[in-house]
Design a protein around this motif. Structure first.
Motif, mmCIF file in Angstrom:
data_model
loop_
_atom_site.group_PDB
_atom_site.id
_atom_site.type_symbol
_atom_site.label_atom_id
_atom_site.label_comp_id
_atom_site.label_asym_id
_atom_site.label_seq_id
_atom_site.Cartn_x
_atom_site.Cartn_y
_atom_site.Cartn_z
ATOM 1 N N ILE A 1 31.457 -10.227 28.156
ATOM 2 C CA ILE A 1 32.671 -10.236 27.709
ATOM 3 C C ILE A 1 33.613 -9.288 28.426
ATOM 4 O O ILE A 1 33.193 -8.527 29.286
ATOM 5 N N ASP A 2 34.699 -9.754 28.214
ATOM 6 C CA ASP A 2 36.034 -8.818 29.016
ATOM 7 C C ASP A 2 36.286 -7.538 28.135
ATOM 8 O O ASP A 2 36.102 -7.756 26.916
ATOM 9 N N PHE A 3 37.355 -6.803 28.696
ATOM 10 C CA PHE A 3 37.724 -5.673 27.952
ATOM 11 C C PHE A 3 38.534 -5.708 26.623
ATOM 12 O O PHE A 3 38.297 -4.961 25.728
ATOM 13 N N ASP A 4 39.354 -6.864 26.600
ATOM 14 C CA ASP A 4 39.934 -7.035 25.299
ATOM 15 C C ASP A 4 39.207 -7.752 24.311
ATOM 16 O O ASP A 4 39.352 -7.122 23.116
ATOM 17 N N SER A 5 38.204 -8.511 24.595
ATOM 18 C CA SER A 5 37.266 -9.186 23.554
ATOM 19 C C SER A 5 36.217 -7.933 23.011
ATOM 20 O O SER A 5 36.047 -7.769 21.921
ATOM 21 N N ALA A 6 35.924 -7.029 24.155
ATOM 22 C CA ALA A 6 35.139 -5.804 23.355
ATOM 23 C C ALA A 6 35.723 -4.755 22.749
ATOM 24 O O ALA A 6 35.394 -4.332 21.627
ATOM 25 N N GLU A 7 37.146 -4.820 23.029
ATOM 26 C CA GLU A 7 37.954 -3.856 22.203
ATOM 27 C C GLU A 7 37.898 -4.194 20.646
ATOM 28 O O GLU A 7 38.156 -3.546 19.714
ATOM 29 N N SER A 8 38.431 -5.623 20.622
ATOM 30 C CA SER A 8 38.722 -6.180 19.324
ATOM 31 C C SER A 8 37.503 -6.724 18.457
ATOM 32 O O SER A 8 37.653 -6.788 17.253
ATOM 33 N N ALA A 9 36.516 -6.947 19.135
ATOM 34 C CA ALA A 9 35.514 -7.759 18.486
ATOM 35 C C ALA A 9 34.768 -6.666 17.568
ATOM 36 O O ALA A 9 34.440 -5.674 17.832
ATOM 37 N N ASN A 10 33.886 -7.368 16.705
ATOM 38 C CA ASN A 10 32.852 -6.462 15.878
ATOM 39 C C ASN A 10 31.692 -6.478 16.391
ATOM 40 O O ASN A 10 31.140 -7.361 16.679
ATOM 41 N N ALA A 11 31.319 -5.118 16.491
ATOM 42 C CA ALA A 11 30.121 -4.614 17.202
ATOM 43 C C ALA A 11 28.928 -4.723 16.274
ATOM 44 O O ALA A 11 29.035 -4.520 15.040
ATOM 45 N N VAL A 12 27.675 -5.156 16.662
ATOM 46 C CA VAL A 12 26.453 -4.884 16.082
ATOM 47 C C VAL A 12 26.535 -3.283 15.457
ATOM 48 O O VAL A 12 25.927 -3.152 14.275
ATOM 49 N N GLN A 13 26.734 -2.477 16.405
ATOM 50 C CA GLN A 13 26.898 -1.022 16.130
ATOM 51 C C GLN A 13 27.857 -0.073 16.956
ATOM 52 O O GLN A 13 27.746 -0.559 18.277
ATOM 53 N N GLU A 14 28.423 0.631 16.206
ATOM 54 C CA GLU A 14 29.272 1.752 17.116
ATOM 55 C C GLU A 14 28.761 2.985 17.254
ATOM 56 O O GLU A 14 28.171 3.593 16.091
ATOM 57 N N ILE A 15 28.724 3.647 18.206
ATOM 58 C CA ILE A 15 28.139 5.040 18.501
ATOM 59 C C ILE A 15 29.207 5.883 19.060
ATOM 60 O O ILE A 15 29.712 5.707 19.961
ATOM 61 N N ALA A 16 29.183 7.116 18.327
ATOM 62 C CA ALA A 16 29.939 8.212 18.859
ATOM 63 C C ALA A 16 29.063 9.375 19.450
ATOM 64 O O ALA A 16 28.287 9.843 18.854
ATOM 65 N N LEU A 17 28.983 9.457 20.790
ATOM 66 C CA LEU A 17 28.186 10.591 21.443
ATOM 67 C C LEU A 17 28.753 11.766 21.774
ATOM 68 O O LEU A 17 30.038 11.972 21.685
ATOM 69 N N THR A 18 28.092 12.789 21.213
ATOM 70 C CA THR A 18 28.346 14.179 21.564
ATOM 71 C C THR A 18 27.940 14.652 23.189
ATOM 72 O O THR A 18 26.920 14.036 23.678
ATOM 73 N N ALA A 19 28.236 15.813 23.380
ATOM 74 C CA ALA A 19 27.845 16.354 24.395
ATOM 75 C C ALA A 19 26.190 16.627 24.608
ATOM 76 O O ALA A 19 25.679 16.575 25.478
ATOM 77 N N LYS A 20 25.751 17.056 23.325
ATOM 78 C CA LYS A 20 24.258 17.163 23.364
ATOM 79 C C LYS A 20 23.712 15.853 23.477
ATOM 80 O O LYS A 20 22.577 15.736 24.070
ATOM 81 N N ASP A 21 24.124 14.736 22.877
ATOM 82 C CA ASP A 21 23.411 13.350 23.082
ATOM 83 C C ASP A 21 23.196 13.104 24.394
ATOM 84 O O ASP A 21 22.185 12.301 24.885
ATOM 85 N N LEU A 22 24.236 13.597 25.301
ATOM 86 C CA LEU A 22 24.281 13.197 26.958
ATOM 87 C C LEU A 22 23.261 13.891 27.646
ATOM 88 O O LEU A 22 23.185 13.759 28.849
ATOM 89 N N GLU A 23 22.626 14.785 26.797
ATOM 90 C CA GLU A 23 21.288 15.521 27.494
ATOM 91 C C GLU A 23 19.916 14.688 27.511
ATOM 92 O O GLU A 23 18.960 15.211 28.097
ATOM 93 N N GLY A 24 20.163 13.563 26.959
ATOM 94 C CA GLY A 24 18.967 12.615 26.987
ATOM 95 C C GLY A 24 18.528 12.635 25.482
ATOM 96 O O GLY A 24 17.288 12.195 25.209
ATOM 97 N N GLU A 25 19.236 13.036 24.513
ATOM 98 C CA GLU A 25 18.687 13.113 23.133
ATOM 99 C C GLU A 25 18.373 11.561 22.954
ATOM 100 O O GLU A 25 19.197 10.676 23.177
ATOM 101 N N LEU A 26 17.525 11.514 21.631
ATOM 102 C CA LEU A 26 17.077 10.047 21.234
ATOM 103 C C LEU A 26 18.305 9.561 20.442
ATOM 104 O O LEU A 26 18.435 10.004 19.406
ATOM 105 N N ILE A 27 18.815 8.658 20.607
ATOM 106 C CA ILE A 27 19.814 8.078 19.501
ATOM 107 C C ILE A 27 19.267 6.744 18.859
ATOM 108 O O ILE A 27 19.141 5.646 19.567
#
Length: 159
Positions: A75-101
């Motif tokens: 998909i392109d960026f416009d579609s990704a911006e507006s389409a309904n996702a299966v899941q939305e995830i907000a990552l924290t700096a701690k998640d970026l250390e390799g935490e299981l999401i």
């Protein structure tokens, strides 16, 4: 299970391509012109996904991500911006250390491809970096009737 030949990334830097984020051997994926990325992961068979790990720097690692499944093409960026996702995830700096999401396992049962849209990064910097992305799940076990072997009797005979 990832079919690397079927994977694609939109807005990847030429110096730091997507393939570097699929292995933990060093290197990283970096966005090119702005902070957004679209990662298209193709699997060589249907899979059930239950979690993921994302590693990246605390300054410009991914922050908000949207997951889409079984898209017929990238998909392109416009579609990704507006389409309904299966899941939305907000990552924290701690998640970026390799935490299981954890992912919404119920919605990710029969996945042939996964599209990850990275909307922005942690500090709104110019580019986004992903050191490593790991998708965790299991293959969907399908039964192939042709694999069954006759035990007794002849074909067409009932007992």
């Amino acid at each position: 299970m990832i079919n690397k030949a079927g994977c694609e990334c939109l807005n990847e830097s030429d110096d730091h391509p997507f393939i570097q984020a699929l292995t933990s051997a060093g290197g990283y994926l970096e966005s090119d012109t702005d902070e957004q990325l679209i990662l298209y992961l193709s699997f060589n068979q249907a899979v059930k996904l239950h979690s993921m790990k994302v590693k990246g720097p605390a300054e410009n690692g991914p922050k908000d991500m949207k997951l889409f499944i079984n898209q017929p093409h990238t998909i392109d960026f416009d579609s990704a911006e507006s389409a309904n996702a299966v899941q939305e995830i907000a990552l924290t700096a701690k998640d970026l250390e390799g935490e299981l999401i954890p992912l919404k396992y119920v919605k990710l049962q029969n996945v042939m491809n996964l599209t990850v849209f990275v909307k922005n990064n942690q500090n709104d910097s110019e580019t986004t970096q992903i050191s490593y992305i790991q998708i965790i799940g299991s293959p969907v076990q399908t039964t192939k009737m042709s694999d069954f072997k006759r035990v007794t009797g002849k074909k067409g005979e009932s007992h």
